[in-house]
Structure formats: structure tokens, C-alpha cells
Design a protein around this motif. Structure first.
Motif, PDB file in Angstrom:
ATOM      1  N   GLY A  86       0.816  -1.212   0.000  1.00 42.51           N
ATOM      2  CA  GLY A  86       0.000   0.000   0.000  1.00 42.51           C
ATOM      3  C   GLY A  86       0.847   1.259   0.000  1.00 42.51           C
ATOM      4  N   TYR A  87       1.941   1.250   0.768  1.00 43.77           N
ATOM      5  CA  TYR A  87       2.799   2.424   0.876  1.00 43.77           C
ATOM      6  C   TYR A  87       3.586   2.671  -0.421  1.00 43.77           C
ATOM      7  CZ  TYR A  87       1.844   2.094   5.896  1.00 43.77           C
ATOM      8  OH  TYR A  87       1.218   2.037   7.111  1.00 43.77           O
ATOM      9  N   SER A  88       4.173   1.601  -0.983  1.00 38.72           N
ATOM     10  CA  SER A  88       4.963   1.789  -2.195  1.00 38.72           C
ATOM     11  C   SER A  88       4.081   2.209  -3.367  1.00 38.72           C
ATOM     12  CB  SER A  88       5.747   0.524  -2.536  1.00 38.72           C
ATOM     13  OG  SER A  88       4.885  -0.579  -2.729  1.00 38.72           O
ATOM     14  N   ALA A  89       2.868   1.663  -3.439  1.00 40.28           N
ATOM     15  CA  ALA A  89       1.970   2.044  -4.525  1.00 40.28           C
ATOM     16  C   ALA A  89       1.531   3.504  -4.396  1.00 40.28           C
ATOM     17  CB  ALA A  89       0.750   1.126  -4.534  1.00 40.28           C
ATOM     18  N   LEU A  90       1.258   3.948  -3.178  1.00 43.69           N
ATOM     19  CA  LEU A  90       0.877   5.348  -2.956  1.00 43.69           C
ATOM     20  C   LEU A  90       2.037   6.271  -3.325  1.00 43.69           C
ATOM     21  CD1 LEU A  90      -1.290   7.330  -1.983  1.00 43.69           C
ATOM     22  CD2 LEU A  90      -0.409   7.033   0.345  1.00 43.69           C
ATOM     23  N   ALA A  91       3.272   5.849  -3.019  1.00 40.30           N
ATOM     24  CA  ALA A  91       4.444   6.643  -3.389  1.00 40.30           C
ATOM     25  C   ALA A  91       4.559   6.779  -4.906  1.00 40.30           C
ATOM     26  CB  ALA A  91       5.705   5.995  -2.830  1.00 40.30           C
ATOM     27  N   LEU A  92       4.349   5.671  -5.614  1.00 40.26           N
ATOM     28  CA  LEU A  92       4.428   5.700  -7.072  1.00 40.26           C
ATOM     29  C   LEU A  92       3.368   6.630  -7.654  1.00 40.26           C
ATOM     30  CD1 LEU A  92       5.882   4.527  -9.527  1.00 40.26           C
ATOM     31  CD2 LEU A  92       4.202   2.679  -9.552  1.00 40.26           C
ATOM     32  N   TYR A  93       2.167   6.598  -7.087  1.00 45.05           N
ATOM     33  CA  TYR A  93       1.116   7.516  -7.528  1.00 45.05           C
ATOM     34  C   TYR A  93       1.564   8.967  -7.381  1.00 45.05           C
ATOM     35  CZ  TYR A  93      -2.395  10.954  -6.499  1.00 45.05           C
ATOM     36  OH  TYR A  93      -3.068  12.145  -6.434  1.00 45.05           O
ATOM     37  N   GLN A  94       2.128   9.315  -6.214  1.00 49.99           N
ATOM     38  CA  GLN A  94       2.490  10.705  -5.961  1.00 49.99           C
ATOM     39  C   GLN A  94       3.566  11.191  -6.926  1.00 49.99           C
ATOM     40  OE1 GLN A  94       3.495  10.814  -1.785  1.00 49.99           O
ATOM     41  NE2 GLN A  94       1.346  10.877  -1.135  1.00 49.99           N
ATOM     42  N   ALA A 149       5.756  16.236  -3.160  1.00 57.27           N
ATOM     43  CA  ALA A 149       5.512  14.863  -3.597  1.00 57.27           C
ATOM     44  C   ALA A 149       6.774  14.016  -3.430  1.00 57.27           C
ATOM     45  CB  ALA A 149       5.049  14.842  -5.054  1.00 57.27           C
ATOM     46  N   GLN A 150       7.939  14.586  -3.717  1.00 59.36           N
ATOM     47  CA  GLN A 150       9.189  13.851  -3.571  1.00 59.36           C
ATOM     48  C   GLN A 150       9.425  13.439  -2.118  1.00 59.36           C
ATOM     49  OE1 GLN A 150      11.697  16.857  -5.195  1.00 59.36           O
ATOM     50  NE2 GLN A 150      11.700  16.005  -7.262  1.00 59.36           N
ATOM     51  N   ARG A 151       9.241  14.403  -1.204  1.00 60.95           N
ATOM     52  CA  ARG A 151       9.464  14.105   0.217  1.00 60.95           C
ATOM     53  C   ARG A 151       8.481  13.054   0.717  1.00 60.95           C
ATOM     54  NH1 ARG A 151      10.549  19.754   0.281  1.00 60.95           N
ATOM     55  NH2 ARG A 151       8.358  20.213   0.703  1.00 60.95           N
ATOM     56  N   GLU A 153       9.222   9.523  -0.864  1.00 62.77           N
ATOM     57  CA  GLU A 153      10.392   8.875  -0.271  1.00 62.77           C
ATOM     58  C   GLU A 153      10.061   8.316   1.114  1.00 62.77           C
ATOM     59  OE1 GLU A 153      14.960   9.814   1.185  1.00 62.77           O
ATOM     60  OE2 GLU A 153      13.967  11.206  -0.208  1.00 62.77           O
ATOM     61  N   ALA A 154       9.308   9.085   1.899  1.00 65.24           N
ATOM     62  CA  ALA A 154       8.934   8.606   3.236  1.00 65.24           C
ATOM     63  C   ALA A 154       8.064   7.357   3.142  1.00 65.24           C
ATOM     64  CB  ALA A 154       8.197   9.713   3.993  1.00 65.24           C
ATOM     65  N   LEU A 155       7.123   7.350   2.198  1.00 60.54           N
ATOM     66  CA  LEU A 155       6.259   6.188   2.018  1.00 60.54           C
ATOM     67  C   LEU A 155       7.063   4.968   1.568  1.00 60.54           C
ATOM     68  CD1 LEU A 155       3.283   7.958   0.225  1.00 60.54           C
ATOM     69  CD2 LEU A 155       3.123   6.770   2.424  1.00 60.54           C
ATOM     70  N   ALA A 156       7.990   5.172   0.617  1.00 58.52           N
ATOM     71  CA  ALA A 156       8.801   4.055   0.123  1.00 58.52           C
ATOM     72  C   ALA A 156       9.701   3.500   1.226  1.00 58.52           C
ATOM     73  CB  ALA A 156       9.637   4.522  -1.076  1.00 58.52           C
ATOM     74  N   ARG A 157      10.243   4.380   2.044  1.00 58.98           N
ATOM     75  CA  ARG A 157      11.078   3.912   3.157  1.00 58.98           C
ATOM     76  C   ARG A 157      10.235   3.127   4.168  1.00 58.98           C
ATOM     77  NH1 ARG A 157      16.170   5.464   2.937  1.00 58.98           N
ATOM     78  NH2 ARG A 157      16.759   7.334   1.764  1.00 58.98           N
ATOM     79  N   ARG A 158       9.008   3.552   4.367  1.00 56.01           N
ATOM     80  CA  ARG A 158       8.120   2.814   5.266  1.00 56.01           C
ATOM     81  C   ARG A 158       7.856   1.417   4.703  1.00 56.01           C
ATOM     82  NH1 ARG A 158       6.420   1.296  10.093  1.00 56.01           N
ATOM     83  NH2 ARG A 158       4.166   0.998  10.238  1.00 56.01           N
ATOM     84  N   ALA A 159       7.640   1.323   3.391  1.00 50.93           N
ATOM     85  CA  ALA A 159       7.393   0.025   2.757  1.00 50.93           C
ATOM     86  C   ALA A 159       8.600  -0.895   2.919  1.00 50.93           C
ATOM     87  CB  ALA A 159       7.064   0.217   1.275  1.00 50.93           C
ATOM     88  N   VAL A 160       9.798  -0.360   2.703  1.00 50.29           N
ATOM     89  CA  VAL A 160      11.009  -1.170   2.837  1.00 50.29           C
ATOM     90  C   VAL A 160      11.209  -1.603   4.288  1.00 50.29           C
ATOM     91  CG1 VAL A 160      13.528  -1.107   2.672  1.00 50.29           C
ATOM     92  CG2 VAL A 160      12.143  -0.210   0.797  1.00 50.29           C
ATOM     93  N   ALA A 161      10.895  -0.706   5.231  1.00 46.53           N
ATOM     94  CA  ALA A 161      11.030  -1.063   6.640  1.00 46.53           C
ATOM     95  C   ALA A 161      10.083  -2.196   7.022  1.00 46.53           C
ATOM     96  CB  ALA A 161      10.769   0.163   7.513  1.00 46.53           C
ATOM     97  N   LEU A 166      11.573   2.840  -3.856  1.00 49.09           N
ATOM     98  CA  LEU A 166      12.451   3.727  -3.097  1.00 49.09           C
ATOM     99  C   LEU A 166      13.538   4.294  -4.007  1.00 49.09           C
ATOM    100  CD1 LEU A 166      13.522   5.057  -0.556  1.00 49.09           C
ATOM    101  CD2 LEU A 166      14.629   2.891   0.052  1.00 49.09           C
ATOM    102  N   GLY A 167      14.085   3.444  -4.875  1.00 53.92           N
ATOM    103  CA  GLY A 167      15.076   3.933  -5.825  1.00 53.92           C
ATOM    104  C   GLY A 167      14.529   5.035  -6.713  1.00 53.92           C
ATOM    105  N   TRP A 168      13.298   4.862  -7.192  1.00 49.61           N
ATOM    106  CA  TRP A 168      12.681   5.863  -8.059  1.00 49.61           C
ATOM    107  C   TRP A 168      12.431   7.162  -7.304  1.00 49.61           C
ATOM    108  CZ3 TRP A 168      13.052   6.664 -12.768  1.00 49.61           C
ATOM    109  CH2 TRP A 168      12.114   7.351 -13.529  1.00 49.61           C
ATOM    110  N   ALA A 169      12.068   7.059  -6.020  1.00 54.33           N
ATOM    111  CA  ALA A 169      11.866   8.247  -5.197  1.00 54.33           C
ATOM    112  C   ALA A 169      13.182   8.992  -4.990  1.00 54.33           C
ATOM    113  CB  ALA A 169      11.255   7.853  -3.850  1.00 54.33           C
ATOM    114  N   LEU A 170      14.285   8.253  -4.787  1.00 54.58           N
ATOM    115  CA  LEU A 170      15.594   8.891  -4.641  1.00 54.58           C
ATOM    116  C   LEU A 170      16.025   9.546  -5.947  1.00 54.58           C
ATOM    117  CD1 LEU A 170      17.414   6.135  -2.542  1.00 54.58           C
ATOM    118  CD2 LEU A 170      16.544   8.340  -1.721  1.00 54.58           C
ATOM    119  N   GLN A 171      15.751   8.892  -7.061  1.00 56.59           N
ATOM    120  CA  GLN A 171      16.076   9.467  -8.361  1.00 56.59           C
ATOM    121  C   GLN A 171      15.334  10.788  -8.573  1.00 56.59           C
ATOM    122  OE1 GLN A 171      14.064   9.834 -11.255  1.00 56.59           O
ATOM    123  NE2 GLN A 171      15.666  10.201 -12.780  1.00 56.59           N
ATOM    124  N   ALA A 172      14.080  10.851  -8.094  1.00 55.93           N
ATOM    125  CA  ALA A 172      13.259  12.039  -8.307  1.00 55.93           C
ATOM    126  C   ALA A 172      13.833  13.269  -7.609  1.00 55.93           C
ATOM    127  CB  ALA A 172      11.831  11.788  -7.825  1.00 55.93           C
TER     128      ALA A 172
END
Length: 590
Positions: A379-387, A402-404, A407-415, A427-433
Motif C-alpha cells: 500500500g505504501y509503495s503504490a501510494l508513493a508511485l502515484y504521488q 511529492a518527492q518528500r 520517499e517517506a512512504l517508500a522507506r516505510r514500505a522497505v522497513a 524507493l530507488g525511483w523516489a531517490l532518483q526524483a
């Protein structure tokens, strides 16, 4: 008590609009309007009168017509589209007026001369699904008109239509079978088999008779794809391409040819009360021979354990072909709540449509999935991709915010689930952004070490390398992404990155060709025109460059401001200067 004065009736509704209307008007407003008037006078109005239609309303590029008979509606639609084929025969592709048509039979409400209700709304949604020059009809229309009008159809399966409560089974009328066949061959060339065992997992058929269970069957197939993708010695087609066969009666030999795979897995899901039955069979596409089949009966509470059994049995069945595969399986962590999982699946479906409206709908489902199960990483990674998509492509969100948030959502998903490759890639795509190419590549490479066949990770890697000053490597990664997912709904974005990668390589002619391929396939995609404008400017083709520059500014002013007048965080200064140099040679004075 006052009686309800609303009048209703059963009516056949034809909805039509012009594909790429804004593009046509932007290129030649007066000429387009003049050609439209001729078409109304010489083709549409006579056909409408011949088949007893009543024009309910018109807009700049659309028309809504009521017919007393569904047979008349279908005949009118076919004859108008056949007439357009003849009229467009000698017209250049970029100047063609092509209608998309939807026909539905349903109950409508009458108010004066206007009509309302699902009968009308479904016709409009069917029109939106039609290809330029095509006709989409509902199953109801097919049932009433099939034996009275001569036409062939292609089954498009059940479709979830915006603001329509239940899925609608959709069919596409084939206007010109010979032309369609040639087009299909051009769009879907025969693909050579990879040098490793290859498999496509088709969407499982929902046998429950309950549309709400559609997302359960979709989710099971998706998790099987995820499990198989962890094997580096397998070549696994991505979900997006496999799911284009959803709702269709398919020939596995055809699937094998079109997707370039040796094996096809298909199955079904039936739910009764608290019990669920899943059947699956593995077929060798070239011979149609069954390699393996199994049936699973489980309590609904054990659905995720059943998925583990299914994927383990499948990989065991493929053992002779994958004997050298690592003996590891890193399935994503399943949600505790089946409702959260269903919301997540619904959101993914809308996100894959890649439109602003569907993006907004997807956001709601992802938030719902998180509320229902805060421990589910997906749920978190998908919401991050949407943003990230809403900010970078549609400028619907403020980019820094949206970037901030992403990234927080993707880090939550990885955690929550460090073994989830999609979360790592996100998370990689969020860091690239935010311009952290090294951090982005580190996360994306970790994702690919977990799931070597994860097409979206190859796509993220390709774009990251292109904007990190390694465009040659990036183009190779994008080629892998497109091969793994030949029907990727994000193909427009992949082709956009191919065009800019070639530009950064100084291959201006090739960049223009890639841009033209994107424009032909996705004429309404607004993000591409700045790249052919810059490439044409570099080549000194000033007239063509000026035309592309005007389109770049008029079609996507927000994107032009974000990427040209300003510099997106993931652009290196020298790459941004390279783009601006070409645009200035094209005539831009900014």
C-alpha cells in the motif's frame, strides 16, 4: 403523495468523439472545423437520418445520438466508420479525423430533449475504450444485434468503467478484418524465445459470479508472477502484458507467439462461502501439451498459504528447465487483511490506466489499503508511485512535496518488508526524483538481485542511468524492460525516456524516430514534443523544429515550465543545457 414524474425508456445510445481533437485543432483550427462541417453534412447527418437516429447533443468534438433500435444504432456506427476509412485513405496520418464510437442499449431517463442515466453513461465509457476508427459495444448490444447485422467482434473482456457500479463486458467491432490483421502484425511482431525458460501467467478466471471477487483472482495471478520473477534463470513476462488477455478466450499458441514465451500458466478461482478453490495448469505454448495441473481447496483464511503452495508446485513442475535456479523464494509479505489486499489490487488497476482521473481513483484505494492494514508494504509503495507520477507527468501535485512524501512512504514500505523488490525499486525511483542517482541505483540494483525479471525495476534503472550521464547503459536497460513487458501500460513513458536517452547520446535522427513512434502510438501524450524539437533544432531542420516547439509549449505548458524554463532535480546541469541548446536552435527565446 406526489407521483414520481421522471420518464424512462429503453434506448440504443451511440456516443462518438474525435481522437486527438486538441492536437488537430492546435495544428490547423480552421481547416479542422471546415472538414468537420463537411463530414457532418455529407456522412454523419445522412447516415443518422437513414437509420432513424435523433441527435441528443453535440460538443466540439463529440456527439450523442439516440436510436429506437439497437440494430439501427450498430448499422449507423459501422457505416460511418467505414465511410471514414474511405475518406482518410489519402489523408496523411497526422491530419486524419478519426472517430471513436461506443454503443449501448439501456434504460435512460428523459428530461426535455436530453437523456440521462447509466444507459447514456455506459455508451460514453465504451466510446472512451474504442481505438481511433473503432467501435466498442456492450454485451447487451451484441446479443440483440449479432444475428441481424453482419459484423465480427473481438472480445475485450469485462471492463470496470468509471462511475459504473458493475463491470461491463465489452466487444470491439472489427471494421476492416484485413487491415486489422495487418495492424496487429505491425503492433505485435513475432517475438523470438529467450535463451532461458520463459513463462507468461495469464489472469485467473473468476468463476464465482461475483464481480467483487475479480480482484482476488487477479491478485493470486500477480503473486504467482512475483514468485516466479525471483528466479534469475527464468524469463517471466510482467503482469501488465499478461493481463491484456483478461476476459478473452485465448489460444495459448497465440499467447506464446505474441509474448515470446515457451510456457503459459492459466487458472481459475471459485469462491463459495468461506471456501475458495483454485485450479491451475501449465501448458507448453508451442504444442499445447499440458505440463502440470493441480486443484487447491482451502478456507479463505488460508488464501496466502495456498498461494505459496501454488507457486512452489509450479516452480517444481518447471524444475527440469530451471535446475540451476537458486533455491530461494522471497515472497512479498502478504497483508493481514484480505480487504486491504483487494483495495490494493483495485488501486493498481487504476494506476495502470495512466490517466489523471484514474490516478486520483488509485490514490483513494491505496490510502484505503493502508488504513485497513498499516503493516502491508504494498500500500505504501503504490501510494508513493502515484504521488511521483501525479507530480512529474500531470503536474497535479507540488513536486518537492511529492518527492518528500513519496520517499517517506517508500522507506516505510522497505522497513515493513525489506524483501519486497517492488518496494526497493520504488524507493530507488523516489531517490532518483530528488536527484540522488547513486542512492537510486543502489536500491534498484538490490531490487533486481531479488527479482531479476521485475520489468518496472529495469525501467527505473534505465531512466536513472540516462539522467546520470550513462545514456547508453540506460537505453539497454529500457530495452530489457520493454521486452519483459511488451504491452506495458507505461510504454509511453518508456519511449519518452528512449527519446531523451538517444538525444543525450547525440543520436538526433534516432531520437526523432523514437519520438515519432511515441506520437503515432500515443498521439495525446503531451510530454514528448520538446525532445524532437531540440533534436530537429540540432540538425538545423528549423521549420519542423519550430512546429514541434509550438506543440511542446501548447500541449503541456506546465511540463515545459518544469523541465525547460526550470530544471528538474534529476537533470544534470549539462544535460539540461544540452536540451535548452537544441530548443534555442529550434527558435525558443527563453
Amino acid at each position: 403523495m406526489a407521483l414520481d414524474q421522471t420518464k424512462r425508456k429503453l434506448a440504443a445510445i451511440l456516443a462518438a468523439d474525435i481522437a486527438g481533437y486538441s492536437r488537430l485543432m492546435g495544428a490547423d483550427e480552421e481547416g479542422t472545423l471546415a472538414r468537420l462541417k463537411v463530414l457532418r453534412r455529407e456522412l454523419i447527418d445522412p447516415k443518422n437520418k437513414q437509420h432513424h437516429g435523433r441527435i441528443v447533443k453535440t460538443t466540439g468534438d463529440g456527439i450523442l445520438i439516440e436510436f429506437p433500435s439497437v440494430v439501427d444504432a450498430v448499422r449507423c456506427a459501422i457505416e460511418v466508420q467505414q465511410g471514414m476509412v474511405e475518406r482518410n485513405a489519402d489523408v496523411p496520418q497526422e491530419k486524419r479525423i478519426e472517430f471513436r464510437v461506443g454503443v449501448n442499449l439501456g434504460d435512460v431517463m428523459i428530461e426535455g430533449r436530453d437523456l440521462y442515466g447509466d444507459g447514456v453513461n455506459i455508451a460514453a465509457r465504451l466510446e472512451a475504450l474504442a481505438e481511433p476508427g473503432g467501435i466498442c459495444i456492450s454485451r447487451t448490444v451484441l446479443s440483440h444485434a449479432r444475428d441481424k447485422v453482419s459484423f465480427d467482434v473481438e472480445d475485450a473482456g469485462e471492463q470496470t468503467l468509471k462511475n459504473i457500479a458493475r463491470p461491463v463486458h465489452v466487444y470491439r467491432i472489427i471494421i476492416d478484418p484485413s487491415q486489422r490483421s495487418a495492424t496487429r502484425k505491425a503492433e505485435i511482431p513475432a517475438l523470438a524465445l529467450p535463451d532461458k525458460p520463459s513463462v507468461a501467467v495469464l489472469p485467473f478466471t473468476n468463476m464465482s459470479g461475483d464481480p467483487e471477487q475479480e480482484f482476488v483472482s487477479d491478485g493470486i495471478a500477480e503473486d504467482v508472477i512475483t514468485a516466479l520473477s525471483h528466479y534469475p534463470s527464468l524469463f517471466v513476462i510482467a503482469r501488465n502484458s499478461s493481463f491484456t488477455y483478461k476476459g478473452r478466450a485465448v489460444d495459448v499458441k497465440q499467447v506464446g507467439r505474441e509474448l515470446g514465451v515457451r510456457y503459459v500458466l492459466e487458472g481459475s478461482v471459485r469462491k463459495a462461502g468461506n471456501r475458495i478453490r483454485v485450479t491451475a495448469q501449465l501448458i507448453e505454448a508451442g504444442t499445447s501439451n499440458h505440463v502440470w495441473a493441480e486443484r487447491y481447496d482451502r478456507d479463505l483464511a488460508d488464501i496466502f498459504a495456498m498461494q505459496d503452495e501454488l507457486t512452489e508446485a509450479l516452480t517444481t513442475a518447471l524444475a527440469p528447465a530451471i535446475a540451476d535456479a537458486e533455491l530461494r523464494r522471497a515472497m512479498r509479505k502478504p497483508p493481514e487483511s484480505l480487504d486491504a489486499w483487494a483495495a490494493y489490487q483495485r488501486g493498481l488497476w487504476h494506476l495502470s490506466k495512466a490517466t489523471p482521473d484514474d490516478d486520483a481513483t488509485a490514490e483513494g484505494f491505496f490510502k484505503q489499503a493502508i488504513e485497513l492494514d498499516p503493516t502491508f508494504a504494498g500500500g505504501y509503495s503504490a501510494l508513493a508511485l502515484y504521488q511521483l507520477q501525479a507530480a512529474a507527468i500531470y503536474q497535479k501535485l507540488d513536486l518537492p512535496n511529492a518527492q518528500r512524501s513519496a520517499e517517506a512512504l517508500a522507506r516505510r514500505a522497505v522497513a515493513l518488508d525489506g524483501a519486497d523488490a517492488e518496494s526497493r525499486s520504488c524507493l530507488g525511483w523516489a531517490l532518483q526524483a530528488r536527484g540522488d542517482a547513486d542512492g537510486a541505483l543502489a536500491e534498484i540494483e538490490r531490487a533486481l538481485s531479488m527479482s531479476p525479471n521485475l520489468a518496472i525495476a529495469h525501467g527505473h534503472r534505465g531512466a536513472t542511468l540516462i539522467f546520470a550521464g550513462r545514456p547508453g547503459e540506460g537505453l539497454a536497460a529500457l530495452e530489457t524492460c520493454i521486452r519483459l513487458d511488451p504491452r506495458d501500460p507505461y510504454l509511453a513513458v518508456r519511449l519518452l525516456h528512449v527519446a531523451c536517452g538517444l538525444y543525450f547520446c547525440g543520436e538526433y535522427e534516432a531520437s526523432i524516430e523514437a519520438a515519432q513512434r511515441l506520437i503515432r502510438s500515443f498521439p495525446d501524450f503531451p510530454m514528448i514534443y520538446r525532445w524532437p524539437a531540440a533534436a530537429l533544432g540540432q540538425l538545423g531542420r528549423t521549420t519542423e523544429a519550430k512546429d514541434a516547439l509550438e506543440k511542446a509549449v501548447s500541449c503541456a505548458p506546465g511540463a515545459f515550465d518544469m523541465y525547460v524554463r526550470k530544471r528538474a532535480p534529476w537533470f544534470r546541469p549539462e544535460d539540461h543545457a544540452h536540451l535548452v541548446e537544441g530548443l534555442r536552435k529550434a527558435g525558443w527565446n527563453g
